[in-house]
Design an enzyme around this catalytic site. Structure first.
Site, PDB file in Angstrom:
ATOM      1  N   GLN A 295      31.159  35.631  67.733  1.00  0.00           N
ATOM      2  CA  GLN A 295      32.099  34.605  68.198  1.00  0.00           C
ATOM      3  C   GLN A 295      32.966  34.116  67.036  1.00  0.00           C
ATOM      4  O   GLN A 295      34.152  33.852  67.189  1.00  0.00           O
ATOM      5  CB  GLN A 295      31.327  33.429  68.821  1.00  0.00           C
ATOM      6  CG  GLN A 295      32.200  32.436  69.570  1.00  0.00           C
ATOM      7  CD  GLN A 295      32.773  33.029  70.843  1.00  0.00           C
ATOM      8  OE1 GLN A 295      32.193  33.923  71.451  1.00  0.00           O
ATOM      9  NE2 GLN A 295      33.931  32.550  71.250  1.00  0.00           N
ATOM     10  N   ALA A 316      36.148  29.902  72.480  1.00  0.00           N
ATOM     11  CA  ALA A 316      34.984  29.008  72.397  1.00  0.00           C
ATOM     12  C   ALA A 316      34.583  28.855  70.927  1.00  0.00           C
ATOM     13  O   ALA A 316      34.624  29.822  70.160  1.00  0.00           O
ATOM     14  CB  ALA A 316      33.822  29.589  73.196  1.00  0.00           C
ATOM     15  N   GLU A 382      34.443  28.932  87.599  1.00  0.00           N
ATOM     16  CA  GLU A 382      34.257  30.344  87.237  1.00  0.00           C
ATOM     17  C   GLU A 382      33.252  30.953  88.207  1.00  0.00           C
ATOM     18  O   GLU A 382      32.047  30.867  87.980  1.00  0.00           O
ATOM     19  CB  GLU A 382      33.725  30.485  85.799  1.00  0.00           C
ATOM     20  CG  GLU A 382      34.731  30.136  84.723  1.00  0.00           C
ATOM     21  CD  GLU A 382      34.268  30.563  83.320  1.00  0.00           C
ATOM     22  OE1 GLU A 382      33.215  31.228  83.210  1.00  0.00           O
ATOM     23  OE2 GLU A 382      34.970  30.220  82.357  1.00  0.00           O
ATOM     24  N   HIS A 385      30.502  33.428  86.485  1.00  0.00           N
ATOM     25  CA  HIS A 385      29.611  33.090  85.376  1.00  0.00           C
ATOM     26  C   HIS A 385      28.299  32.493  85.904  1.00  0.00           C
ATOM     27  O   HIS A 385      28.262  31.391  86.432  1.00  0.00           O
ATOM     28  CB  HIS A 385      30.307  32.090  84.432  1.00  0.00           C
ATOM     29  CG  HIS A 385      29.474  31.674  83.250  1.00  0.00           C
ATOM     30  ND1 HIS A 385      29.833  31.956  81.944  1.00  0.00           N
ATOM     31  CD2 HIS A 385      28.310  30.986  83.161  1.00  0.00           C
ATOM     32  CE1 HIS A 385      28.927  31.459  81.112  1.00  0.00           C
ATOM     33  NE2 HIS A 385      27.983  30.862  81.834  1.00  0.00           N
TER      34      HIS A 385
HETATM   35 ZN   LIG Z   1      30.986  33.424  81.052  1.00  0.00          ZN
END
Ligand SMILES: [Zn+2]
Length: 417
Positions: A295, A316, A382, A385
């Site tokens: 990330q 993120a 979402e 997710h």
């Molecule tokens: Zn996700």
């Protein structure tokens, strides 16, 4: 200057051994070795019928012990020989032993009486695991980082004046000396690992039993993760998460391989089969576990190319994505042989997704970012997710009440800040 060597165990050892040695057990039978050289092949371990016999044989030497639910492990040194004695415990024995009151005046007496009768399951020499002189010599010139990556651990003390670091290479402890780094200064938040990483080893000397000498894999309690961990824009992934979580790999129908937490993956595969067999719906893994390191790389790339503001808006923050847990799965679907993985296209497939969502809780998943709960979760709707929460019971409790994970955990106020 700052010598932090742990000696509590050794002090305790001296007292207890003195008491236990009085139980009168005979020293072990033939050892069959002179154990002059500690680095030679492991000598044959003596045979002990009970732990009491081993304790008496150990005499006043150093020892360490650990009590696990299924075994009592006693490790000691005698004349250069390091022995590990394992006594498996029945549930009754474990209960009896753990019921002893450590603070009672007669604790030592009761403990030695218990150990005197406790049958030994296995006795083994640890000398074969000791690094030879050639092996320790070969470490000179390596960096601290190479040692840490090779299974060495810190945490047993250090002396910055001499650059002596007490490090462990299971089951033993060694004094590892590093080249002097000029700016190394001790402080309350001194980070041993970070400090030695770039430094070169100048010597490695055997010290003695390490703290993990009583660690026997088959008796160690399994480390387990908190399946209800909350990771969102306000709550960071716990520091020890990545070293504890067990990830497994799975390849989707297009040959892409993904990592998912072991139990979550098994549950996902069941959900997938359920949907295919009963609803004719094809769901596939599209994005799953992402390490904090990965990330960070994504963040850095975006920041370098598009600037900080862009990164802050669209990427993120490393450490704050639920995908770090291994418990979050983004799916995509296949409809009429066509892969649908675009966010808007998936949101448009309302009928298919409502059938998918109806089955999530039965398999231990929740829909993580609910419609209209942006202010609580920090994310817009979402439908793809999913988050594994360990059991269908918990998943139903959350889902049937229409809650987000934040609300279920009572952290909604915090998240909304
Ligand atoms: Zn996700």
């Amino acid at each position: 200057m700052d010598m932090k060597k742990t000696i509590a165990l050794l002090v305790a050892a001296a007292c207890l051994c003195a008491l236990l040695a009085a139980c009168g057990a005979k020293p072990a039978t033939e050892t069959g070795t002179t154990s002059e050289s500690a680095t030679e092949a492991a000598p044959a371990a003596p045979e002990f019928k009970t732990v009491g016999e081993a304790v008496a044989y150990a005499g006043d030497g150093n020892y360490q012990s650990s009590t696990y639910e299924k075994a009592y492990v006693y490790v000691f040194e005698k004349d250069g020989e390091y022995l590990r004695v394992i006594a498996e415990l029945t549930p009754e024995q474990y209960e009896e032993f753990s019921a002893l009151d450590f603070l009672a005046d007669d604790y030592a007496e009761k403990e030695s009486a218990f150990l005197a009768e406790l049958p030994v399951t296995k006795c083994e020499s640890l000398n074969g695991q000791m690094l030879s002189e050639e092996e320790t010599a070969a470490l000179v010139g390596k960096t601290g980082e190479e040692l840490l990556n090779g299974g060495w651990t810190t945490g047993s003390g250090y002396d910055l004046a001499t650059m002596d670091f007490y490090m462990e290479y299971s089951p033993f402890e060694y004094v590892v000396t590093f080249e002097k780094a000029e700016q190394l200064e001790n402080s309350d938040d001194f980070d041993e690992e970070a400090a030695i990483k770039p430094l070169k080893v100048t010597s490695v000397k055997f010290f003695g039993l390490g703290n993990s000498a009583t660690d026997v894999a088959e008796y160690m309690p399994e480390e387990t993760i908190d399946y209800l961990v909350l990771v969102n824009k306000q709550n960071k992934l716990p520091d020890d998460w990545e070293e504890t979580v067990v990830l497994e790999e799975s390849t989707n129908r297009w040959g892409e391989t993904y990592q998912v937490e072991a139990k979550a993956l098994a549950a996902f595969l069941e959900l997938q089969k359920d949907l295919l067999d009963n609803d004719g719906i094809v769901i596939e893994l599209d994005s799953t576990y992402r390490s904090v390191k990965r990330q960070q790389e994504i963040w850095d790339e975006f920041e370098a190319e598009k600037g900080l503001e862009y990164a802050q808006q669209y990427v993120a923050v490393p450490g704050y994505s639920e995908h770090h847990t291994g418990l979050a799965i983004d799916i995509c679907i296949e409809k009429d042989g066509v892969r649908i993985d675009d966010n808007d296209d998936m949101i448009a497939e309302k009928e298919i997704f409502s059938k998918i969502h109806a089955k999530l809780a039965d398999h231990g998943f929740i829909l993580r970012y609910l419609e209209g709960k942006d202010d609580v979760t920090g994310y817009a709707y979402e439908p793809w997710h999913f988050r594994y929460v360990d059991s269908p019971e918990i998943a139903h409790e959350i889902t049937d009440a229409g809650l987000t994970l934040e609300e279920y955990l009572g952290a909604d106020a915090e998240a909304a800040e």
